[in-house]
Every structure is written in structure tokens, then in C-alpha cells.
Scaffold this motif. Sequence first.
Motif, mmCIF file in Angstrom:
data_model
loop_
_atom_site.group_PDB
_atom_site.id
_atom_site.type_symbol
_atom_site.label_atom_id
_atom_site.label_comp_id
_atom_site.label_asym_id
_atom_site.label_seq_id
_atom_site.Cartn_x
_atom_site.Cartn_y
_atom_site.Cartn_z
ATOM 1 N N ASN A 281 0.925 -1.124 -0.084
ATOM 2 C CA ASN A 281 0.141 0.073 -0.067
ATOM 3 C C ASN A 281 0.694 1.409 0.186
ATOM 4 O O ASN A 281 1.180 1.729 1.077
ATOM 5 C CB ASN A 281 -1.036 0.101 1.069
ATOM 6 N N PRO A 282 1.204 1.681 -1.171
ATOM 7 C CA PRO A 282 2.166 2.900 -1.205
ATOM 8 C C PRO A 282 1.319 4.233 -0.794
ATOM 9 O O PRO A 282 1.985 5.142 -0.342
ATOM 10 C CB PRO A 282 2.426 3.359 -2.805
ATOM 11 N N GLN A 283 0.190 4.153 -0.393
ATOM 12 C CA GLN A 283 -0.681 5.248 -0.191
ATOM 13 C C GLN A 283 -0.213 5.457 1.488
ATOM 14 O O GLN A 283 -0.792 6.741 1.986
ATOM 15 C CB GLN A 283 -2.327 4.923 -0.249
ATOM 16 N N ASP A 284 0.134 4.313 2.105
ATOM 17 C CA ASP A 284 0.603 4.802 3.546
ATOM 18 C C ASP A 284 1.649 5.584 3.441
ATOM 19 O O ASP A 284 1.758 6.288 4.534
ATOM 20 C CB ASP A 284 0.877 3.350 4.180
ATOM 21 N N PHE A 285 2.391 5.574 2.724
ATOM 22 C CA PHE A 285 3.657 6.359 2.499
ATOM 23 C C PHE A 285 3.879 7.671 1.681
ATOM 24 O O PHE A 285 4.394 8.587 2.209
ATOM 25 C CB PHE A 285 5.003 5.744 1.952
ATOM 26 N N LYS A 286 2.901 7.706 0.696
ATOM 27 C CA LYS A 286 3.029 8.966 -0.302
ATOM 28 C C LYS A 286 1.434 8.923 -0.578
ATOM 29 O O LYS A 286 1.115 8.639 -1.796
ATOM 30 C CB LYS A 286 4.002 8.740 -1.531
ATOM 31 N N PRO A 287 0.699 9.682 0.144
ATOM 32 C CA PRO A 287 -0.888 9.758 -0.418
ATOM 33 C C PRO A 287 -0.941 10.550 -1.387
ATOM 34 O O PRO A 287 -0.450 11.606 -1.470
ATOM 35 C CB PRO A 287 -1.378 10.362 0.851
ATOM 36 N N GLY A 288 -1.744 9.888 -2.424
ATOM 37 C CA GLY A 288 -1.921 10.923 -3.539
ATOM 38 C C GLY A 288 -1.130 10.321 -4.747
ATOM 39 O O GLY A 288 -1.317 10.464 -5.826
#
Length: 312
Positions: A281-288
Motif C-alpha cells: 500500500n504505497p498510499q501509506d507512505f505517499k498519499p496521492g
Amino acid sequence: MSPAGPQAARVFELGQLFFWTCSAVLVLVVLATLWALWRAPKADARTPAPGNVPPEPGRRRAVNVALGLSIVGLLLLIAASVFTDRALARLPLQGAVHIELIGHQWWWEARYDDPDPSRVFTTANELHIPVGRPVILTLKGQDVIHSLWLPNLGGKKDLIPGRTATLTLQADRPGTYRGQCAEFCGLQHAWMALLVVAQDPVGFDAWAEAQRQPASAPTDALRLRGQAVFMGSTCAMCHAIQGTDANGNQAPALTHVGSRRTLGAGRMPNDAQRLAAWITNPQDFKPGTNMPAHAFSQDDLQALVAYLQGLK
């Protein structure tokens, strides 16, 4: 504050001149203000109204002197800026390394040009340059306005969609230097870093030659499974891995991703644990960010991470 190249040294010298000149002006203004307050007479009935005070010759001379010094100081600073700009443009360009650098939301694409098209290669979020050789960066913005700032090596230059700009720099000593997007470009602007690794010429040539090679084929069962997971998922639609059928161009090239120092354009160190978390889940680290979450099984995720970590 620690220039590592001739361009940055010129900018640093100009900054020092501005700092000390403006500091001297500030001190003089404060001293003049304190002196004026100390000499000011106390108001009483015999003190004439401000509009009725006749001008004093000494006061008029002081104003003229202050005005003249201000004009001379400003002209000197303008002249220093012009000479610095000229010096920045005089860097010899023989044997320069040409790199096309493209800003995306929120990562950097670097294309190393060469007269021989077969020697051109692409990487992401990390530049390697040779010490003692000029580097010409051709700057382009893919989506919104970005700005490249490499404080230890050079100045700052905007990347504007539809326009092409150039930035010339050179590293005088080996080291790793932090670069950053300096123009607000969206939600993850702060996490759009660029590492510049300055190497001795022999080390740089070896690195560049390794980058031109296709990805090493996996030989063990775990990495073979990881390659199958990558090619059978949406990963291959956005990313490219030279030597495979993955030719996506919407995300960073991953041909040698295992040798990069960070993930997510400086967001975190590149290790197996963080890579697995990023894929999940990359959104945990770079939302958007444009990369979606992936619900791989634990075994598939482990194999995929092993495959990507082995791309060196």
C-alpha cells in the motif's frame, strides 16, 4: 553552505557578499536609529511643532550621504550578480555528460544520452555523475511545474511543461548530494528528492556500463516466481525492466532498482521490508501517488520482493 563544485562555489560567494553587505546595512540602520532617539529633545511647551522645525544643514547632508551609499551599494550588488551569472555560463563543456531529467508527480526520470542510441539508458530518482566533468541537465516537466535544486552543486532551475531548460553543473569531489524539488507541485512535493552520487571517472564509467545491461535473469525458484508475479500483474503495465516484456513508461524504470538507495524518491531506504510495505500500500507512505495498492499473497509478495531486490 558546503559547495562541492564551481557553480555552487560562485553562488555561495555571491550569497556571502549579500549576507555581509546587508548585515552591515542593518547594523548601521540600528545604530542610526538609536543615535537619533538619544539626541531627540524631550517634548515641552517650547518645542516647535514638527512642521515648523527648520531643516538643519547637517541633517540634510546625512540624508544625502545615506542615499548615495544606498545607491552605490545596490549597484555593487547588481554588478556582483551579473558577474556571477557570467561566471556560471563560462564552465567549459568539453566532454560533458548529457542527461535529460524529467519531473513527474512525484519522482524524477533520468535519461542518459549518448551519440550511440544503443548506449542510452534510463533510471530514476538517483543521478550518478563523474567528478571533474561538466554535466548538462536538460530539464522537462511532465505534468506540473517542478523545480530542481542541487544546493551543493549548482543553482535552481524550473521544469515547466512544454518548455525545455538546461542546468550545467560539475562536482569537484566525490560524495552523495541531496537534491530536491523546490517548487510546490502537489500533495507529496516534500517527498520528491533526488540523490546525486559523484564518483571518480572510472567508477562512473563502470556504473554507466552496468546500467546499460539488461536486467539479470533470475536463476533460483523464488526469484523466478517473483518475475512471474511481476509480469502477470499490473506492475508490467506501468514499469519497464530492460530485457523483459515489461515496457511501461508511466512509472520509474526498474531495470536495476535493487541497487538504488531509496524508494519513493527519497521517501525511505530501499530494503526488503520497506519494499514489501510499499508494494502492499504505497498510499501509506505517499498519499496521492499514482501507484495503487496490491493484495498479493504473502508467498507471492515475498517472491516479488526477492526478484526486485535482485535487479542490480
